[in-house]
Design an enzyme around this catalytic site. Structure first.
Site, PDB file in Angstrom:
ATOM      1  N   SER A   1       0.817  -1.209   0.000  1.00  0.00           N
ATOM      2  CA  SER A   1       0.000   0.000   0.000  1.00  0.00           C
ATOM      3  C   SER A   1       0.847   1.254   0.000  1.00  0.00           C
ATOM      4  CB  SER A   1      -0.912   0.017   1.232  1.00  0.00           C
ATOM      5  OG  SER A   1      -1.566   1.274   1.354  1.00  0.00           O
ATOM      6  N   LYS A   2       0.391   2.270  -0.721  1.00  0.00           N
ATOM      7  CA  LYS A   2       1.079   3.560  -0.736  1.00  0.00           C
ATOM      8  C   LYS A   2       1.029   4.214   0.637  1.00  0.00           C
ATOM      9  CE  LYS A   2      -0.021   4.483  -5.598  1.00  0.00           C
ATOM     10  NZ  LYS A   2      -0.720   5.398  -6.533  1.00  0.00           N
ATOM     11  N   ARG A   3       0.101   3.751   1.469  1.00  0.00           N
ATOM     12  CA  ARG A   3       0.010   4.330   2.815  1.00  0.00           C
ATOM     13  C   ARG A   3       1.147   3.843   3.713  1.00  0.00           C
ATOM     14  NH1 ARG A   3      -5.426   4.297   1.329  1.00  0.00           N
ATOM     15  NH2 ARG A   3      -5.716   2.089   1.765  1.00  0.00           N
ATOM     16  N   GLN A   4       1.878   2.817   3.227  1.00  0.00           N
ATOM     17  CA  GLN A   4       3.088   2.401   3.936  1.00  0.00           C
ATOM     18  C   GLN A   4       4.176   3.398   3.542  1.00  0.00           C
ATOM     19  OE1 GLN A   4       2.066  -1.981   2.507  1.00  0.00           O
ATOM     20  NE2 GLN A   4       4.061  -1.918   3.468  1.00  0.00           N
TER      21      GLN A   4
ATOM     22  N   PHE B   1       8.057   4.382  -0.464  1.00  0.00           N
ATOM     23  CA  PHE B   1       8.362   5.405  -1.470  1.00  0.00           C
ATOM     24  C   PHE B   1       9.865   5.461  -1.706  1.00  0.00           C
ATOM     25  CE2 PHE B   1       4.146   6.691  -0.058  1.00  0.00           C
ATOM     26  CZ  PHE B   1       3.536   6.941  -1.275  1.00  0.00           C
TER      27      PHE B   1
END
Length: 529
Positions: free
Chosen positions: A288-291, A295
């Site tokens: 998930s990008k929320r991790q 990035f």
């Protein structure tokens, strides 16, 4: 450039129901049609966020595919969703690709013959194509309000059905359409889905067929604000940018039949599709990008080497003739074999990343040019961490840092470790008390003097193995102090710490001059206590 079309690889196909692997030489020859064709692949992220590991992996497979077969790797930014654009994301995506060692051949920054490479600068092209579809009867104007669409969705959910547009405006008379357009009624353009979708052969998943007209309403291709949706923009761009192969995440597999209907309606030859299995967490959950730590900028900031990231994201997946740790980009290209890409999700274990980084840092240290770059980086880190504490500027000297790097290679996972308190003794002279010395031995002065004599005998060239033997001999010459306490005393004088590399390695790293300084301090401290 296209010799591989003559030697084409065997393409792995998974027949959906029987999961039988077939070798499809003819499929790849078909996808490359003629030796005059150029391999052109693209990575087309949306700058609604920053580049993350999943995106980097997709870009990497496209880059490797292009370089393996003498083609071009294109970066195209799909920025048509203007409301969700993140400031700085577009520039950052290209920055991170270049940092990672997978630079595009054509991009918004680099330009190219098929530009512009920002979708927001290609709106006329999408509008013209949509108009072409309307005029040929393959698309139509839709005047349904958002309120009506919401009611359709709520009713479908209430009755346990999948929400879909009911294609109401498909049946408007030409006169009705013209009247509404003349009145300026807000509208979108929808593509007319047809039944009877032909199956297509995916390079990874094999034969696929999704009769989208049975399960979906006609999709919007031009929104009310005049911007295209993904479904239209991506096929228009792929066509005019002469994309030969679309390698993208498997989440787009189900949409491909829809895209092929659009290609057919426009009379265009579609590219060959290959859908890559998803990158997942090691427990099989979605990445998930929320991790925040997935990035690429986070990895860069934390001292992770780009080649370590490329290595771990390919190591956990498929598509290569070997699965060893430590491969660099040229080796990844050499070992790439598309027929080995499987349909299984790639399970990423980021706990292994330090080990990958350790190996690639060792490679860099052993490369003279790359080591020089590491030294520059290390000089900056030392000055930032210890500016006010450095007593001898010699620790910033290139030869000194190079010696430290070569001694510690294979033991450290990042340069940041060497700037941490555990290695502060390399850059700053330690402090210790007479009480600490007395707690270890009453022979400190004798031991320190012995070390000074040893260093004088050995001269400027110190070597770890020989010095280690010398220290064992030295320890035997003490009257009451055991070997273990001798080593603790030497470690205290050298580093002020209780743990770290071997005493012999510490001495070789510091060099004769600094050893003398630190043990003379121990002699003086022993004399005054």
């Amino acid at each position: 450039m296209m010799l591989f079309a003559q030697r084409c690889f065997q393409c792995l196909t998974v027949v959906r129901n029987r999961r039988v692997k077939l070798q499809l030489n003819a499929a790849f020859i078909r996808c490359c049609s003629t030796v005059q064709d150029e391999v052109r692949v693209r990575f087309a992220p949306s700058p609604t966020g920053f580049l993350h590991l999943g995106g980097l992996r997709t870009a990497l497979y496209n880059y490797i595919f292009a370089k393996k077969y003498g083609g071009s790797f294109i970066l195209r930014l799909e920025d048509t969703d203007q409301s969700r654009l993140v400031p700085g994301a577009a520039e950052s995506i290209e920055d991170m690709l270049e940092w990672a060692g997978v630079p595009p051949d054509e991009s918004p920054r680099r330009g190219g013959s098929a530009g512009p490479y920002l979708q927001s600068q290609r709106l006329d092209l999408y509008s013209q194509t949509a108009q072409q579809l309307v005029e040929s009867g393959h698309a139509y104007y839709c005047f349904c309000t958002s309120q009506r669409l919401d009611l359709l969705k709520k009713e479908a959910l209430r009755t346990g059905q999948t929400p879909r547009y009911d294609n109401r405006c498909r049946h408007l008379k030409a006169k009705q359409v013209q009247e509404k357009l003349a009145q300026g009624v807000p509208h979108v353009i929808r593509f007319r889905l047809e039944e009877g979708v032909e199956p297509f052969q995916d390079l990874v998943f094999g034969w696929n067929h999704h009769d989208v007209a049975q399960v979906e309403g006609d999709p919007v291709v031009i929104k009310a604000d005049g911007f295209p949706t993904y479904h239209l923009a991506n096929i228009v761009d792929d066509h005019y940018m002469r994309i030969s192969h679309v390698l993208r995440g498997s989440e787009w597999l189900i949409s491909t039949s829809k895209h092929l209907l659009m290609y057919r309606a426009l009379g265009w030859k579609p590219p060959t599709f290959g859908h890559l299995p998803l990158l997942m967490n090691k427990d099989g959950s979605k990445l998930s990008k929320r991790q925040g730590d997935i990035f690429i900028q986070s990895f860069q900031r934390d001292g992770v080497l780009p080649e370590a990231l490329l290595d771990i994201t390919t190591n956990c997946g498929s598509g290569f003739s070997s699965n060893r740790i430590g491969r660099r980009i040229d080796e990844l290209i050499s070992e790439f074999n598309p027929s080995k890409i499987t349909t299984h999700s790639a399970l990423l274990d980021l706990e292994k990343l330090p080990e990958f980084n350790r190996i690639h840092l060792q490679h860099r240290i052993e490369d003279e040019e790359q080591c020089h770059s590491l030294i520059k980086d290390m000089q900056e880190q030392i000055q930032k961490a210890y500016t006010a504490e450095i007593q001898d500027k010699e620790v910033l000297h290139e030869d000194y840092i190079r010696r430290v790097l070569h001694l510690r290679k294979g033991h450290i996972s990042s340069l940041k470790e060497l700037a941490s308190p555990a290695y502060s003794y390399l850059w700053v002279r330690p402090s210790f008390s007479s009480q600490q010395v007395a707690a270890l031995t009453a022979e400190a002065q004798h031991i320190a003097s012995s070390v000074l004599r040893l260093v004088a005998e050995r001269g400027e060239e110190l070597e770890v193995d020989r010095l280690s033997e010398d220290l064992k001999t030295l320890a035997k010459q003490t009257k009451t102090t055991k070997y273990r306490e001798v080593m603790k005393l030497l470690r205290l004088a050298l580093s002020g710490l209780q743990q770290g590399p071997s005493v012999a390695e510490m001495m070789v790293a510091l060099g004769p001059s600094e050893i003398r300084h630190r043990f003379q301090k121990l002699v003086l401290l022993s004399e005054t206590s």
